[in-house]
Structures are given as C-alpha cells and as structure tokens.
Design a protein around this motif. Structure first.
Motif, mmCIF file in Angstrom:
data_model
loop_
_atom_site.group_PDB
_atom_site.id
_atom_site.type_symbol
_atom_site.label_atom_id
_atom_site.label_comp_id
_atom_site.label_asym_id
_atom_site.label_seq_id
_atom_site.Cartn_x
_atom_site.Cartn_y
_atom_site.Cartn_z
ATOM 1 N N ASP A 175 0.262 -4.633 6.395
ATOM 2 C CA ASP A 175 -0.590 -3.998 7.404
ATOM 3 C C ASP A 175 -2.031 -4.497 7.377
ATOM 4 O O ASP A 175 -2.912 -3.879 7.986
ATOM 5 C CB ASP A 175 -0.525 -2.475 7.261
ATOM 6 C CG ASP A 175 0.858 -1.958 7.620
ATOM 7 O OD1 ASP A 175 1.722 -2.773 8.003
ATOM 8 O OD2 ASP A 175 1.080 -0.736 7.521
ATOM 9 N N HIS A 220 -0.982 -5.422 11.601
ATOM 10 C CA HIS A 220 0.282 -4.833 12.032
ATOM 11 C C HIS A 220 1.029 -5.758 12.987
ATOM 12 O O HIS A 220 2.230 -5.933 12.906
ATOM 13 C CB HIS A 220 0.026 -3.495 12.737
ATOM 14 C CG HIS A 220 -0.347 -2.402 11.807
ATOM 15 N ND1 HIS A 220 -1.515 -2.400 11.095
ATOM 16 C CD2 HIS A 220 0.307 -1.247 11.468
ATOM 17 C CE1 HIS A 220 -1.566 -1.298 10.352
ATOM 18 N NE2 HIS A 220 -0.480 -0.593 10.558
ATOM 19 N N ASP A 248 5.536 4.449 5.156
ATOM 20 C CA ASP A 248 6.513 3.475 5.647
ATOM 21 C C ASP A 248 6.617 2.250 4.739
ATOM 22 O O ASP A 248 7.369 1.320 5.020
ATOM 23 C CB ASP A 248 6.191 3.045 7.087
ATOM 24 C CG ASP A 248 4.765 2.548 7.265
ATOM 25 O OD1 ASP A 248 3.851 3.081 6.601
ATOM 26 O OD2 ASP A 248 4.569 1.611 8.064
ATOM 27 N N HIS A 249 5.877 2.250 3.630
ATOM 28 C CA HIS A 249 5.912 1.106 2.708
ATOM 29 C C HIS A 249 6.377 1.490 1.306
ATOM 30 O O HIS A 249 6.718 0.624 0.519
ATOM 31 C CB HIS A 249 4.530 0.439 2.655
ATOM 32 C CG HIS A 249 4.152 -0.142 3.989
ATOM 33 N ND1 HIS A 249 4.317 -1.473 4.299
ATOM 34 C CD2 HIS A 249 3.684 0.446 5.118
ATOM 35 C CE1 HIS A 249 3.939 -1.684 5.555
ATOM 36 N NE2 HIS A 249 3.547 -0.531 6.087
ATOM 37 N N HIS A 292 4.358 -5.365 11.283
ATOM 38 C CA HIS A 292 5.182 -4.509 12.156
ATOM 39 C C HIS A 292 5.519 -5.137 13.504
ATOM 40 O O HIS A 292 5.847 -4.413 14.435
ATOM 41 C CB HIS A 292 4.449 -3.185 12.412
ATOM 42 C CG HIS A 292 4.376 -2.279 11.227
ATOM 43 N ND1 HIS A 292 5.400 -1.425 10.885
ATOM 44 C CD2 HIS A 292 3.412 -2.099 10.290
ATOM 45 C CE1 HIS A 292 5.063 -0.739 9.796
ATOM 46 N NE2 HIS A 292 3.863 -1.138 9.402
ATOM 47 N N HIS A 335 0.866 -1.189 0.000
ATOM 48 C CA HIS A 335 0.000 0.000 0.000
ATOM 49 C C HIS A 335 0.894 1.228 0.000
ATOM 50 O O HIS A 335 2.116 1.109 0.137
ATOM 51 C CB HIS A 335 -0.989 -0.021 1.170
ATOM 52 C CG HIS A 335 -0.367 -0.045 2.544
ATOM 53 N ND1 HIS A 335 0.516 -1.010 2.955
ATOM 54 C CD2 HIS A 335 -0.519 0.784 3.623
ATOM 55 C CE1 HIS A 335 0.876 -0.788 4.217
ATOM 56 N NE2 HIS A 335 0.268 0.302 4.639
HETATM 57 ZN ZN LIG Z 1 2.913 0.155 7.965
#
Ligand SMILES: [Zn+2]
Length: 260
Positions: A193, A196, A97-98, A237, A93
């Motif tokens: 995600d 997470h 952070d991706h 995560h 996505h």
């Molecule tokens: Zn993330």
C-alpha cells in the motif's frame, strides 16, 4: 557475483467494488467505478518460499463488506505451497487486509517494522481516522506472537536474504514496508500500500487512508528508485496487475499472476 532469481506471484483473494473518488485525496472529477483487488504475494527460489502479507478471513470480509473469493492461505496450495510450512512471512503493515489469518502460519516468523507496531499500539489509535483500517484482534494477535518470539522486528531497510530486502516507506501507515526482490527481469518491488493503484504513484495522487501525506508522496519516488523501471513496481490493490501479467497456468487465469 550474480544475483538470485526469485519467482514472484500475486494471488488475488478478495475484491471490492467502489468509486474512483474513494481512492484519491480530494476525490476524482470523473468518479467512475474503480474497484480494488486484494492480494498476497509468494516469493520462491534459492530453496526457500516466503509470503508477503496474509490477507483477511471470510468473517472479516463479511464485517467489512468485501467480497471474499478464497482463503489466502488456501490459495497458496494452487501453487503447491503449504501455509503450515512457511518459515518467513513479511508483513508490509498491520491493516486488517494485510495481517489477518496469521494463525494459519504456525511455523512462520513474521517480519515487521518496529515503527508499525509502535503505531498500531500507540496514541494515534485513539483516533478513528488512523485506527479505522486496523482490527484490534489482529494487532493483539501479533503482540502475542511477539511474546512467543515469533516476530522479527526491523528498523528501516533490511536484507533478509541475498536478493531480498525490506524497505521502510511509511506514508500509508507509520511503518509500512515494501519488499524488493531480485528476479530474472531485474529488481522487482512489491509496493503493497505504498501505492494502492498504478494511478496513485503515476499521477502522484495519494490514497485517502494515510498517516503522512508527505511520506506517502516521497514513497512514490522511493519505489521508483528501488525498482529497475516503473514496470517493475507492483501496486497493492490494482486489478490491472492480473491483466498486465500472465497467469502461470490457464486454470489460474484471474486468480494468480506471475510477476517475474
Ligand atoms: Zn491494503
């Protein structure tokens, strides 16, 4: 016909200390420390190397108050992979952070759900609650790659290669996709995600950054259906990933986990 057996690695590149209440809708009555790790994932085998997600840069980490440990593209070198040569990068996505760092992958085609681009460039980005985890420059950068013919859009589930497929989950964002990989221990699912932490899917307690809570909860079931067992689902995560899976070498302890 026997399935391919890909190797799959989680590479940790950043960390964020936070409280459990931040990881669940409705908070957490115990509210103990519950940090997040940040990963990219390398899939290798059948004469190819593919990356899942590209992480964020040191500058982005500073802006967002995250602890940046190493450049995700650089960390590929720990496994002998060259970011400059990778031809296929799956973007789960478009959150910051991706999908940062994509300039470090000049040879890559980016595999993205059509719905994700629609979400990241459409009317919901008028609301802070939906756009908060996007960085406009990352989204614009991906639009530029569309115009360069470097984005391969998928609409729902898609097989990229035998034993390697993308699955539209939604929930966290409109077009979030998980990656399913055939390995020597069976079907592994990189949830990103869609969950997470282990706790999100195991306890069905959704993460608070969410496009559709209903799709997110349906997504937990979907992940279980795609994987050979709950132990075959890798959350996006969770620091526990590095505890539950071995490092490929002693030197990479705490940095890389081999998931297959
Ligand atoms: Zn993330």
């Amino acid at each position: 016909m026997s399935l391919p057996q890909y190797e799959v690695y989680a590479l940790k590149y950043a960390h964020h200390d936070r409280r459990a209440a931040e990881n669940f809708i409705g908070g957490d009555p115990h509210d103990a420390p519950m940090p997040l790790d940040y990963f990219v994932w390398l899939v290798r085998g059948e004469g190819r190397e593919l990356l899942v997600d590209t992480g964020f840069s040191r500058a982005r980490a500073a802006k967002r108050g995250r602890e940046h440990l190493r450049c995700p593209a650089e960390s590929l070198r720990l496994l002998g992979a060259d970011a400059g040569q990778l031809r296929d990068v799956m973007i789960t996505h478009l959150h910051y952070d991706h999908v940062g760092n994509f300039a470090l992958f000049p040879a890559a085609t980016f595999h993205l759900q059509e719905r994700e681009m629609r979400y990241a460039t459409g009317r919901y980005m008028c609301n802070e609650c939906f756009r908060g985890a996007f960085e406009v420059e990352d989204v614009v950068g991906m639009v530029r790659r569309v115009y360069q013919g470097r984005v391969h859009f998928h609409d729902g589930d898609a097989q990229l290669f035998p034993g390697l497929s993308l699955h539209l989950i939604g929930g966290h964002t409109m077009g979030l996709q998980a990656v399913r990989v055939a390995t020597r221990r069976g079907w592994l699912v990189l949830a990103s995600d869609a969950s997470h932490l282990y706790a999100n899917m195991e306890q069905e307690r959704p993460f608070p950054i969410v496009w559709s809570v209903a799709e997110m909860v349906d997504g937990y079931r979907r992940l279980r259906a795609l994987a050979d067992s709950p132990q075959h689902i890798i959350p996006g995560h969770d620091p526990l990933v590095l505890e539950r899976y071995p490092a490929p070498t002693a030197a990479l302890q705490g940095v890389v986990a081999r998931l297959d």
